[in-house]
Design an enzyme around this catalytic site. Structure first.
Site, PDB file in Angstrom:
ATOM      1  N   GLU A 116      56.931  32.748   9.880  1.00 59.47           N
ATOM      2  CA  GLU A 116      56.817  32.684  11.337  1.00 59.47           C
ATOM      3  C   GLU A 116      56.276  33.987  11.923  1.00 59.47           C
ATOM      4  O   GLU A 116      55.516  33.955  12.908  1.00 59.47           O
ATOM      5  CB  GLU A 116      58.178  32.338  11.950  1.00 59.47           C
ATOM      6  CG  GLU A 116      58.572  30.887  11.721  1.00 59.47           C
ATOM      7  CD  GLU A 116      59.962  30.571  12.236  1.00 59.47           C
ATOM      8  OE1 GLU A 116      60.075  29.727  13.138  1.00 59.47           O
ATOM      9  OE2 GLU A 116      60.928  31.178  11.726  1.00 59.47           O
ATOM     10  N   GLU A 136      63.662  25.859   6.122  1.00 60.27           N
ATOM     11  CA  GLU A 136      64.934  25.905   6.853  1.00 60.27           C
ATOM     12  C   GLU A 136      65.744  24.619   6.740  1.00 60.27           C
ATOM     13  O   GLU A 136      66.981  24.649   6.640  1.00 60.27           O
ATOM     14  CB  GLU A 136      64.678  26.234   8.324  1.00 60.27           C
ATOM     15  CG  GLU A 136      64.372  27.699   8.598  1.00 60.27           C
ATOM     16  CD  GLU A 136      62.907  28.032   8.459  1.00 60.27           C
ATOM     17  OE1 GLU A 136      62.502  29.132   8.857  1.00 60.27           O
ATOM     18  OE2 GLU A 136      62.138  27.196   7.924  1.00 60.27           O
TER      19      GLU A 136
END
Length: 262
Positions: A116, A136
């Site tokens: 990210e 995740e």
């Protein structure tokens, strides 16, 4: 003179470029110290008129960044989740809004928040051995720092779903093919190539570059503004589920999770 307020984030000036190194061994994870340090560093760089570009890389040879330190989420505390979500948002959105050119020199694994932060950069130079993923959901969480928004914009909805919903880890060649990497380079050379690109960008008018970047981002920012806030809200919402605690603790205990869908 530029400096960082955390040893987990090193910075040096090379000409008109700020070289920022994530330095939190062994996996260069992000935490409550390094995230505010990145946010504050970007503010300082924006205020320095002789900084035209930023290059971000990871210390060592194996990891660019493995993302968040999952030990922070082992107890399932929603307050911790909310605080971390805010810190990730503040840091990575500050990076995305850096007035100059930002380049990620991805020199190893870029996982979760590690990918990210690369997504928040303007350009990604990726070494051939690197692996990239947003895993995740495998631990009962979701990407809360722009992953669901910026990845889909870069690579399209299909590949974003493969990586986020199916935990597909991709190599550098695939990253380049789908538009996640602008350049793939040999092992050990990402920093060299990124610095060269930053020097190339520094030959442009920094005033013009800042305005061009603002215009390029204008349509995107309107589209993802609400989505970035929703990411953080839904991230915290997961901490009311059994699966969140099971996923994180299964990872830390090196075992397979037993999902309850509850």
């Amino acid at each position: 003179m530029i400096s960082s307020n955390s040893p987990k984030l090193l910075v040096e000036q090379r000409g008109n470029t700020a070289l920022v190194t994530i330095n939190n061994p062994a996996a260069n994870t992000w935490d409550t110290e390094s995230l505010p340090a990145l946010r504050d560093l970007i503010a300082d760089l924006n205020a320095q008129s002789d900084i035209y570009a930023l290059v971000l890389t990871g210390a060592g040879e194996k990891f660019f960044s493995a993302g968040a330190d999952l030990k922070l989420f082992a107890d399932g505390d929603p307050e911790t989740a909310g605080a971390m979500g805010r810190l990730f948002g503040e840091a990575f959105e500050a990076l995305a809004d850096f007035r100059g050119v930002s380049i990620a020199a991805v020199n190893g694994f870029a996982m979760g928040g590690g990918l990210e932060v690369a997504l928040a950069c303007d350009i990604r130079v990726v070494e051939s051995q690197a692996k990239l993923a947003l895993p995740e959901a495998r631990v009962g969480l979701l990407p809360c720092a722009g992953g669901t928004q910026r990845l889909a914009q870069l690579v399209g909805e299909g590949w974003a779903k493969r990586m986020i919903l199916c935990n597909e880890r991709i190599n550098a060649a695939t990253a380049e093919r789908i538009g996640l990497a602008e350049e793939v380079v040999e092992t050990g050379t990402a920093l060299e190539h990124a610095l060269a690109l930053a020097s190339q960008a520094a030959q442009q008018s920094p005033s013009a570059v800042a305005r061009c970047k603002r215009l390029i981002h204008s349509a995107r920012d309107k589209a993802i503004g609400d989505g970035l806030a929703a990411e953080r809200d839904l991230f915290v919402e997961l901490f009311s589920t059994q699966d969140q605690r099971e996923g994180v603790n299964a990872f830390l205990e090196k075992r397979e999770p037993e999902w309850k869908n509850a």
